[in-house]
Design a protein around this motif. Structure first.
Motif, PDB file in Angstrom:
ATOM      1  N   GLN A   1       0.650  -1.049  -0.100  1.00 11.73           N
ATOM      2  CA  GLN A   1       0.096  -0.225   0.137  1.00 11.73           C
ATOM      3  C   GLN A   1       0.576   1.653   0.007  1.00 11.73           C
ATOM      4  N   ALA A   2       0.490   2.531  -0.903  1.00  7.79           N
ATOM      5  CA  ALA A   2       1.750   3.653  -0.966  1.00  7.79           C
ATOM      6  C   ALA A   2       0.136   4.797  -0.887  1.00  7.79           C
ATOM      7  N   ASP A   3       1.186   5.443  -1.190  1.00  5.35           N
ATOM      8  CA  ASP A   3       0.468   6.710  -1.062  1.00  5.35           C
ATOM      9  C   ASP A   3       0.063   7.112  -2.447  1.00  5.35           C
ATOM     10  N   GLY A   4      -0.116   6.478  -3.241  1.00  6.52           N
ATOM     11  CA  GLY A   4      -0.135   7.054  -4.806  1.00  6.52           C
ATOM     12  C   GLY A   4      -0.024   6.142  -5.420  1.00  6.52           C
ATOM     13  N   PRO A   5       0.186   5.956  -6.641  1.00 13.94           N
ATOM     14  CA  PRO A   5       0.073   4.846  -7.540  1.00 13.94           C
ATOM     15  C   PRO A   5       1.191   3.844  -7.548  1.00 13.94           C
ATOM     16  N   ILE A   6       1.035   2.935  -7.187  1.00 15.04           N
ATOM     17  CA  ILE A   6       2.362   1.921  -7.011  1.00 15.04           C
ATOM     18  C   ILE A   6       3.173   1.884  -8.807  1.00 15.04           C
ATOM     19  N   PRO A   7       4.858   2.040  -8.583  1.00 17.80           N
ATOM     20  CA  PRO A   7       5.122   2.044 -10.193  1.00 17.80           C
ATOM     21  C   PRO A   7       4.571   0.548 -10.353  1.00 17.80           C
ATOM     22  N   GLN A   8       4.744   0.592 -11.811  1.00 15.11           N
ATOM     23  CA  GLN A   8       4.734  -1.313 -12.445  1.00 15.11           C
ATOM     24  C   GLN A   8       5.732  -2.013 -12.287  1.00 15.11           C
ATOM     25  N   ASN A   9       6.943  -0.912 -12.246  1.00 16.71           N
ATOM     26  CA  ASN A   9       7.929  -2.051 -12.180  1.00 16.71           C
ATOM     27  C   ASN A   9       8.966  -2.229 -10.787  1.00 16.71           C
ATOM     28  N   GLU A  10       7.852  -1.927  -9.481  1.00 18.05           N
ATOM     29  CA  GLU A  10       8.297  -1.955  -8.612  1.00 18.05           C
ATOM     30  C   GLU A  10       7.608  -3.483  -8.181  1.00 18.05           C
ATOM     31  N   LEU A  11       6.630  -2.752  -8.499  1.00 15.18           N
ATOM     32  CA  LEU A  11       5.874  -4.392  -8.605  1.00 15.18           C
ATOM     33  C   LEU A  11       6.409  -5.250  -9.004  1.00 15.18           C
ATOM     34  N   SER A  12       7.163  -5.771 -10.430  1.00 14.40           N
ATOM     35  CA  SER A  12       7.842  -6.797 -10.778  1.00 14.40           C
ATOM     36  C   SER A  12       8.252  -7.186  -9.949  1.00 14.40           C
ATOM     37  N   THR A  13       9.205  -5.759  -9.511  1.00 12.68           N
ATOM     38  CA  THR A  13      10.907  -5.960  -8.421  1.00 12.68           C
ATOM     39  C   THR A  13       9.990  -7.317  -7.598  1.00 12.68           C
ATOM     40  N   LEU A  14       9.225  -6.867  -7.147  1.00  6.27           N
ATOM     41  CA  LEU A  14       9.463  -7.637  -6.265  1.00  6.27           C
ATOM     42  C   LEU A  14       8.674  -9.079  -6.277  1.00  6.27           C
ATOM     43  N   THR A  15       7.480  -9.286  -7.661  1.00 10.61           N
ATOM     44  CA  THR A  15       7.450 -10.638  -7.822  1.00 10.61           C
ATOM     45  C   THR A  15       8.093 -11.019  -8.452  1.00 10.61           C
TER      46      THR A  15
ATOM     47  N   VAL B   1      -3.826  -5.428  -8.609  1.00 13.34           N
ATOM     48  CA  VAL B   1      -3.952  -4.174  -7.834  1.00 13.34           C
ATOM     49  C   VAL B   1      -5.042  -3.146  -7.858  1.00 13.34           C
ATOM     50  N   SER B   2      -5.847  -2.881  -6.754  1.00 14.96           N
ATOM     51  CA  SER B   2      -6.791  -2.133  -6.611  1.00 14.96           C
ATOM     52  C   SER B   2      -6.999  -0.812  -7.931  1.00 14.96           C
ATOM     53  N   SER B   3      -7.923  -0.933  -8.193  1.00 20.09           N
ATOM     54  CA  SER B   3      -8.908   0.058  -8.749  1.00 20.09           C
ATOM     55  C   SER B   3      -7.372   1.530  -9.199  1.00 20.09           C
ATOM     56  N   ASP B   4      -8.002   2.106  -7.979  1.00 22.67           N
ATOM     57  CA  ASP B   4      -7.226   3.103  -7.881  1.00 22.67           C
ATOM     58  C   ASP B   4      -5.336   2.874  -8.010  1.00 22.67           C
ATOM     59  N   GLY B   5      -5.062   2.133  -8.291  1.00 16.31           N
ATOM     60  CA  GLY B   5      -3.645   1.416  -8.227  1.00 16.31           C
ATOM     61  C   GLY B   5      -2.413   2.161  -6.273  1.00 16.31           C
ATOM     62  N   THR B   6      -3.277   2.036  -5.366  1.00 15.22           N
ATOM     63  CA  THR B   6      -2.137   2.348  -4.500  1.00 15.22           C
ATOM     64  C   THR B   6      -2.317   1.661  -3.809  1.00 15.22           C
ATOM     65  N   ALA B   7      -3.109  -0.377  -4.054  1.00 14.45           N
ATOM     66  CA  ALA B   7      -3.230  -1.020  -3.465  1.00 14.45           C
ATOM     67  C   ALA B   7      -3.410  -2.321  -4.093  1.00 14.45           C
ATOM     68  N   ALA B   8      -1.837  -3.314  -3.828  1.00 15.66           N
ATOM     69  CA  ALA B   8      -1.429  -4.607  -4.817  1.00 15.66           C
ATOM     70  C   ALA B   8      -1.527  -6.065  -3.932  1.00 15.66           C
ATOM     71  N   VAL B   9      -1.536  -6.636  -4.241  1.00 17.40           N
ATOM     72  CA  VAL B   9      -0.992  -8.527  -3.303  1.00 17.40           C
ATOM     73  C   VAL B   9      -1.089  -8.623  -3.728  1.00 17.40           C
ATOM     74  N   VAL B  10      -0.389  -9.681  -3.786  1.00 20.33           N
ATOM     75  CA  VAL B  10       0.532 -10.647  -4.442  1.00 20.33           C
ATOM     76  C   VAL B  10       0.296 -12.499  -3.566  1.00 20.33           C
ATOM     77  N   ASN B  11      -0.134 -13.547  -4.366  1.00 14.69           N
ATOM     78  CA  ASN B  11      -0.322 -14.566  -3.483  1.00 14.69           C
ATOM     79  C   ASN B  11       1.690 -15.271  -3.963  1.00 14.69           C
ATOM     80  N   VAL B  12       1.683 -15.620  -2.736  1.00 10.50           N
ATOM     81  CA  VAL B  12       2.910 -16.058  -3.265  1.00 10.50           C
ATOM     82  C   VAL B  12       2.709 -17.868  -2.461  1.00 10.50           C
ATOM     83  N   VAL B  13       3.059 -18.746  -2.902  1.00 10.49           N
ATOM     84  CA  VAL B  13       3.077 -20.466  -2.951  1.00 10.49           C
ATOM     85  C   VAL B  13       4.569 -20.865  -2.458  1.00 10.49           C
ATOM     86  N   LEU B  14       4.174 -21.632  -0.920  1.00  4.38           N
ATOM     87  CA  LEU B  14       4.633 -22.193  -0.464  1.00  4.38           C
ATOM     88  C   LEU B  14       5.328 -23.542  -1.193  1.00  4.38           C
ATOM     89  N   ALA B  15       6.865 -23.767  -1.084  1.00  4.99           N
ATOM     90  CA  ALA B  15       6.987 -25.676  -1.345  1.00  4.99           C
ATOM     91  C   ALA B  15       6.110 -26.438  -0.643  1.00  4.99           C
TER      92      ALA B  15
END
Length: 398
Positions: free
Chosen positions: A121-135, A152-166
């Motif tokens: 979650q961020a105060d403004g839209p989260i850059p797509q490259n940072e989300l790519s770096t995260l994944t 990503v949320s409709s306003d671009g300020t929040a995102a969720v990534v699902n991580v599947v453990l081994a």
């Protein structure tokens, strides 16, 4: 645990009121038939506990040493305790939920059962490259089998990534992966954003961390409270220390016995994480109760003028059967949990049963009286007997 404590406090308070009011009233009303056919005050001089009392009084050092070695050896095994948070694995193998998990794990990563969520979650839209770096960073973490694209949320300020453990989401390895790898990587991948790692595995990792922290506070606080209460009751300094040490050694021995039975003999990967804290509550509380029952009788007889040997013998003869009977009843009640088929209840039932038997049949009726004989007047200092009964006791303890 926060919801368990108030309920236990209320229950104990109600039992205390009942024991101080209702039970004496019933005894007074039914006094003529309550102790039929022997009547009140009947004592059996040839009972098993009378023999134990004579043996402990004659050989207190041998008794204390034998019991101490037994408890310490069992307690050493307690250091091998391994916690498990695998609540699903504690279910019988023929349950639908366990069968469904086995089917899933045969074709997909076990972590698919309960993926871990990384929230950004961020105060403004989260850059797509940072989300790519995260994944990308998360997918390279040891113990991670797959990472889904971010939502990503409709306003671009929040995102969720699902991580599947081994591994299984409830396995200790998965909890370690969350704490040691996933969380550090997730918090560094998106600078300036608020990152949180959630899901069932993360919750269990937090529970583990909180339990470790709480235990470091609970143990010392409990020691101080119990010592103050015992000191006020027994009017002694050394006696409460003996009682507290014996109770904690018994707790360690109980945990060690569980490790021997479930980890070594039955081959379990670990013991349910909640078992030690519940064992601690029961063994320390109930063990202290039995210790009080025996120690107060020893003190009463000692203050009345009996020699330490005689005080210990009388206490074991008269109060030993009461402590043992109460302990056996409680132990059998909890032992019935071993029939449930649920591993966590089996471990809890067996653990409390073992701990109560050790406390009521070994520690309280034998170890504590033996220590009082060995330490003699120092055990009850500054309390003094009414008459110097032990002045002429020249026989060496052994």
């Amino acid at each position: 645990m926060n919801s368990l404590a108030p309920g236990l406090i209320i229950a104990v308070a109600i039992m205390l009121i009942t024991a101080l009011t209702l039970i004496p009233a019933v005894i007074a009303i039914l006094s003529k038939v309550m102790f039929w056919p022997f009547g009140p005050g009947h004592e059996r001089d040839r009972s098993m506990f009378a023999g134990i009392g004579r043996g402990v009084a004659r050989r207190p050092v041998i008794t204390a040493t034998a019991i101490g070695v037994l408890l310490i050896v069992l307690a050493v095994f307690g250091s091998g305790y391994k916690a498990t948070y695998d609540t699903l694995g504690e279910m019988p193998s023929d349950t639908p939920s366990q069968q469904a998990f086995d089917t899933l794990a045969a074709s997909l990563p076990p972590g698919e059962l309960s993926p871990t969520q990384v929230y950004v979650q961020a105060d403004g839209p989260i850059p797509q490259n940072e989300l790519s770096t995260l994944t990308t960073d998360l997918s390279q973490v040891d113990g991670v089998a797959a990472v889904t694209p971010p939502r990503v949320s409709s306003d671009g300020t929040a995102a969720v990534v699902n991580v599947v453990l081994a591994d299984s989401p409830f396995a200790t390895q998965s909890l370690d992966t969350i704490d040691d790898n996933v969380r550090p990587v997730a918090h560094q991948a998106v600078p300036g954003a608020r990152v949180a790692v959630g899901g069932q595995t993360a919750t269990l990792a937090d529970v583990r961390s909180q339990l470790h922290s709480d235990m470091r506070h609970v143990f010392p606080v409990a020691v101080v409270i119990v010592w103050v209460i015992l000191g006020a009751l027994l009017l002694a300094v050394l006696a409460p220390v003996n009682l507290i040490v014996s109770v904690f050694v018994t707790f360690g021995a109980t945990l060690g016995a569980l490790v021997i039975v479930f980890q070594h003999l039955l081959g379990y990967a670990g013991i349910d994480f909640s078992t030690p804290i519940v064992l601690y509550l029961f063994v320390v509380a109930i063990g202290t109760d039995y210790n009080i029952l025996m120690a107060e009788r020893v003190r009463e007889t000692f203050v009345a003028g009996a020699a330490p040997r005689e005080a210990a013998r009388l206490a074991i003869t008269k109060n030993g059967p009461t402590a043992a009977a109460a302990g056996v009843i409680l132990a059998l009640t909890f032992a019935s949990l071993t029939l449930t088929g649920l591993r966590n209840l089996e471990e809890l039932g067996a653990g409390v049963a073992i701990g109560v038997v050790l406390a009521s049949c070994v520690m309280a009726p034998m170890l504590v009286p033996a220590l009082s004989v060995i330490q003699r007047r120092a055990f009850w200092w500054p309390t003094r007997p009414s008459t110097p009964a032990d002045t002429g006791e020249q026989q060496r303890t052994g």
